[in-house]
Design a protein around this motif. Structure first.
Motif, PDB file in Angstrom:
ATOM      1  N   GLU A 127      37.427  39.697 -26.852  1.00 36.53           N
ATOM      2  CA  GLU A 127      36.804  38.483 -27.381  1.00 36.53           C
ATOM      3  C   GLU A 127      37.705  37.851 -28.440  1.00 36.53           C
ATOM      4  N   GLU A 128      38.249  38.678 -29.337  1.00 38.67           N
ATOM      5  CA  GLU A 128      39.118  38.182 -30.401  1.00 38.67           C
ATOM      6  C   GLU A 128      40.444  37.650 -29.869  1.00 38.67           C
ATOM      7  N   MET A 129      40.895  38.166 -28.732  1.00 35.71           N
ATOM      8  CA  MET A 129      42.147  37.702 -28.117  1.00 35.71           C
ATOM      9  C   MET A 129      41.980  36.335 -27.452  1.00 35.71           C
ATOM     10  N   GLY A 130      40.764  35.835 -27.348  1.00 31.50           N
ATOM     11  CA  GLY A 130      40.589  34.495 -26.811  1.00 31.50           C
ATOM     12  C   GLY A 130      39.875  34.423 -25.475  1.00 31.50           C
ATOM     13  N   PHE A 131      39.021  35.379 -25.197  1.00 29.79           N
ATOM     14  CA  PHE A 131      38.277  35.403 -23.933  1.00 29.79           C
ATOM     15  C   PHE A 131      37.625  34.055 -23.625  1.00 29.79           C
ATOM     16  N   TYR A 132      36.860  33.535 -24.590  1.00 29.03           N
ATOM     17  CA  TYR A 132      36.091  32.313 -24.324  1.00 29.03           C
ATOM     18  C   TYR A 132      36.990  31.095 -24.140  1.00 29.03           C
ATOM     19  N   ASN A 133      38.070  31.005 -24.922  1.00 31.27           N
ATOM     20  CA  ASN A 133      39.001  29.895 -24.754  1.00 31.27           C
ATOM     21  C   ASN A 133      39.743  29.993 -23.420  1.00 31.27           C
ATOM     22  N   GLY A 134      40.215  31.185 -23.080  1.00 31.93           N
ATOM     23  CA  GLY A 134      40.973  31.372 -21.849  1.00 31.93           C
ATOM     24  C   GLY A 134      40.156  31.085 -20.602  1.00 31.93           C
ATOM     25  N   TRP A 135      39.036  31.787 -20.487  1.00 30.26           N
ATOM     26  CA  TRP A 135      38.190  31.562 -19.305  1.00 30.26           C
ATOM     27  C   TRP A 135      37.541  30.191 -19.362  1.00 30.26           C
ATOM     28  N   GLY A 136      37.205  29.732 -20.567  1.00 28.97           N
ATOM     29  CA  GLY A 136      36.621  28.397 -20.698  1.00 28.97           C
ATOM     30  C   GLY A 136      37.563  27.337 -20.156  1.00 28.97           C
ATOM     31  N   SER A 137      38.855  27.482 -20.451  1.00 25.82           N
ATOM     32  CA  SER A 137      39.864  26.544 -19.952  1.00 25.82           C
ATOM     33  C   SER A 137      39.947  26.590 -18.426  1.00 25.82           C
ATOM     34  N   ALA A 138      39.924  27.792 -17.869  1.00 22.16           N
ATOM     35  CA  ALA A 138      39.972  27.924 -16.407  1.00 22.16           C
ATOM     36  C   ALA A 138      38.732  27.288 -15.778  1.00 22.16           C
ATOM     37  N   PHE A 139      37.564  27.493 -16.386  1.00 24.30           N
ATOM     38  CA  PHE A 139      36.341  26.917 -15.814  1.00 24.30           C
ATOM     39  C   PHE A 139      36.294  25.407 -16.003  1.00 24.30           C
ATOM     40  N   ASP A 140      36.945  24.883 -17.058  1.00 16.39           N
ATOM     41  CA  ASP A 140      37.084  23.435 -17.189  1.00 16.39           C
ATOM     42  C   ASP A 140      37.941  22.895 -16.045  1.00 16.39           C
ATOM     43  N   ARG A 141      39.009  23.627 -15.720  1.00 15.54           N
ATOM     44  CA  ARG A 141      39.845  23.222 -14.580  1.00 15.54           C
ATOM     45  C   ARG A 141      39.062  23.298 -13.280  1.00 15.54           C
ATOM     46  N   LEU A 142      38.242  24.334 -13.146  1.00 16.61           N
ATOM     47  CA  LEU A 142      37.400  24.451 -11.952  1.00 16.61           C
ATOM     48  C   LEU A 142      36.475  23.236 -11.869  1.00 16.61           C
ATOM     49  N   ASN A 143      35.877  22.864 -12.984  1.00 16.67           N
ATOM     50  CA  ASN A 143      34.975  21.711 -12.998  1.00 16.67           C
ATOM     51  C   ASN A 143      35.711  20.432 -12.571  1.00 16.67           C
ATOM     52  N   THR A 144      36.910  20.227 -13.100  1.00 15.71           N
ATOM     53  CA  THR A 144      37.721  19.058 -12.731  1.00 15.71           C
ATOM     54  C   THR A 144      38.072  19.099 -11.245  1.00 15.71           C
ATOM     55  N   HIS A 145      38.422  20.271 -10.759  1.00 18.55           N
ATOM     56  CA  HIS A 145      38.734  20.422  -9.326  1.00 18.55           C
ATOM     57  C   HIS A 145      37.513  20.093  -8.473  1.00 18.55           C
ATOM     58  N   LEU A 146      36.363  20.604  -8.859  1.00 17.04           N
ATOM     59  CA  LEU A 146      35.137  20.327  -8.115  1.00 17.04           C
ATOM     60  C   LEU A 146      34.813  18.838  -8.127  1.00 17.04           C
ATOM     61  N   GLU A 147      34.970  18.203  -9.282  1.00 19.62           N
ATOM     62  CA  GLU A 147      34.703  16.765  -9.382  1.00 19.62           C
ATOM     63  C   GLU A 147      35.598  15.961  -8.446  1.00 19.62           C
ATOM     64  N   SER A 148      36.829  16.429  -8.242  1.00 19.61           N
ATOM     65  CA  SER A 148      37.743  15.718  -7.350  1.00 19.61           C
ATOM     66  C   SER A 148      37.358  15.860  -5.887  1.00 19.61           C
ATOM     67  N   LEU A 149      36.489  16.812  -5.583  1.00 21.59           N
ATOM     68  CA  LEU A 149      36.092  17.085  -4.203  1.00 21.59           C
ATOM     69  C   LEU A 149      34.721  16.522  -3.851  1.00 21.59           C
ATOM     70  N   VAL A 150      33.911  16.229  -4.877  1.00 22.16           N
ATOM     71  CA  VAL A 150      32.532  15.784  -4.621  1.00 22.16           C
ATOM     72  C   VAL A 150      32.515  14.307  -4.237  1.00 22.16           C
TER      73      VAL A 150
END
Length: 150
Positions: A127-150
């Motif tokens: 958690e201290e190493m940046g779990f939420y920022n790291g995965w949060g960034s990947a899931f933001d990219r996932l959201n952007t990718h999904l938006e480009s497909l909808v």
């Protein structure tokens, strides 16, 4: 049943995309390559055998020329509902279990992502190493990718 609360980190999101599309983004190589890593990074899918017992392995080039390797083995797959896999993210994170849970319809998908660590101390360190920022960034990219497909 063991209480995993102090060994688990969780992110929940709602995507404005159909369940079937979110599932496909998690389970097919061509989609995974577009979102699995942080913004600005590239991903090469080296192996992706999406079945129970199947292996997955992804590589992300690092600025120093080395490779950041993500790999694991699928333990449980419930179509459109749940994916459980072991995971190692070398050299930063080892021997964790990822659980991705999906619930949705033709318009939105509720998504819950949990990572179970071996010990509470290891969980806190991740958690201290940046779990939420790291995965949060990947899931933001996932959201952007999904938006480009909808």
């Amino acid at each position: 049943m063991e209480d995993l609360t102090n060994r688990t980190l969780t992110i929940e999101k709602t995507f404005e995309a159909p369940l079937e599309l979110v599932w496909k983004a998690w389970t097919t190589s061509e989609h995974i390559a577009k979102w699995w890593v942080p913004q600005g990074a590239e991903l090469t899918v080296l192996e992706h055998n999406f079945e129970v017992g199947g292996q997955w392995k992804y590589a992300m080039p690092m600025p120093d020329g080395s490779q950041f390797i993500s790999e694991g083995t699928y333990k449980e797959i419930v179509e459109f509902k749940k994916i459980v896999t072991t995971a190692d993210f070398k050299p930063m994170t080892a021997n964790v279990e990822l659980i991705a849970e999906f619930e949705g319809d033709v318009e939105t998908t509720k998504f819950k992502f949990s990572v179970i660590h071996e010990t509470p101390e290891y969980c806190k360190q991740q958690e201290e190493m940046g779990f939420y920022n790291g995965w949060g960034s990947a899931f933001d990219r996932l959201n952007t990718h999904l938006e480009s497909l909808v």
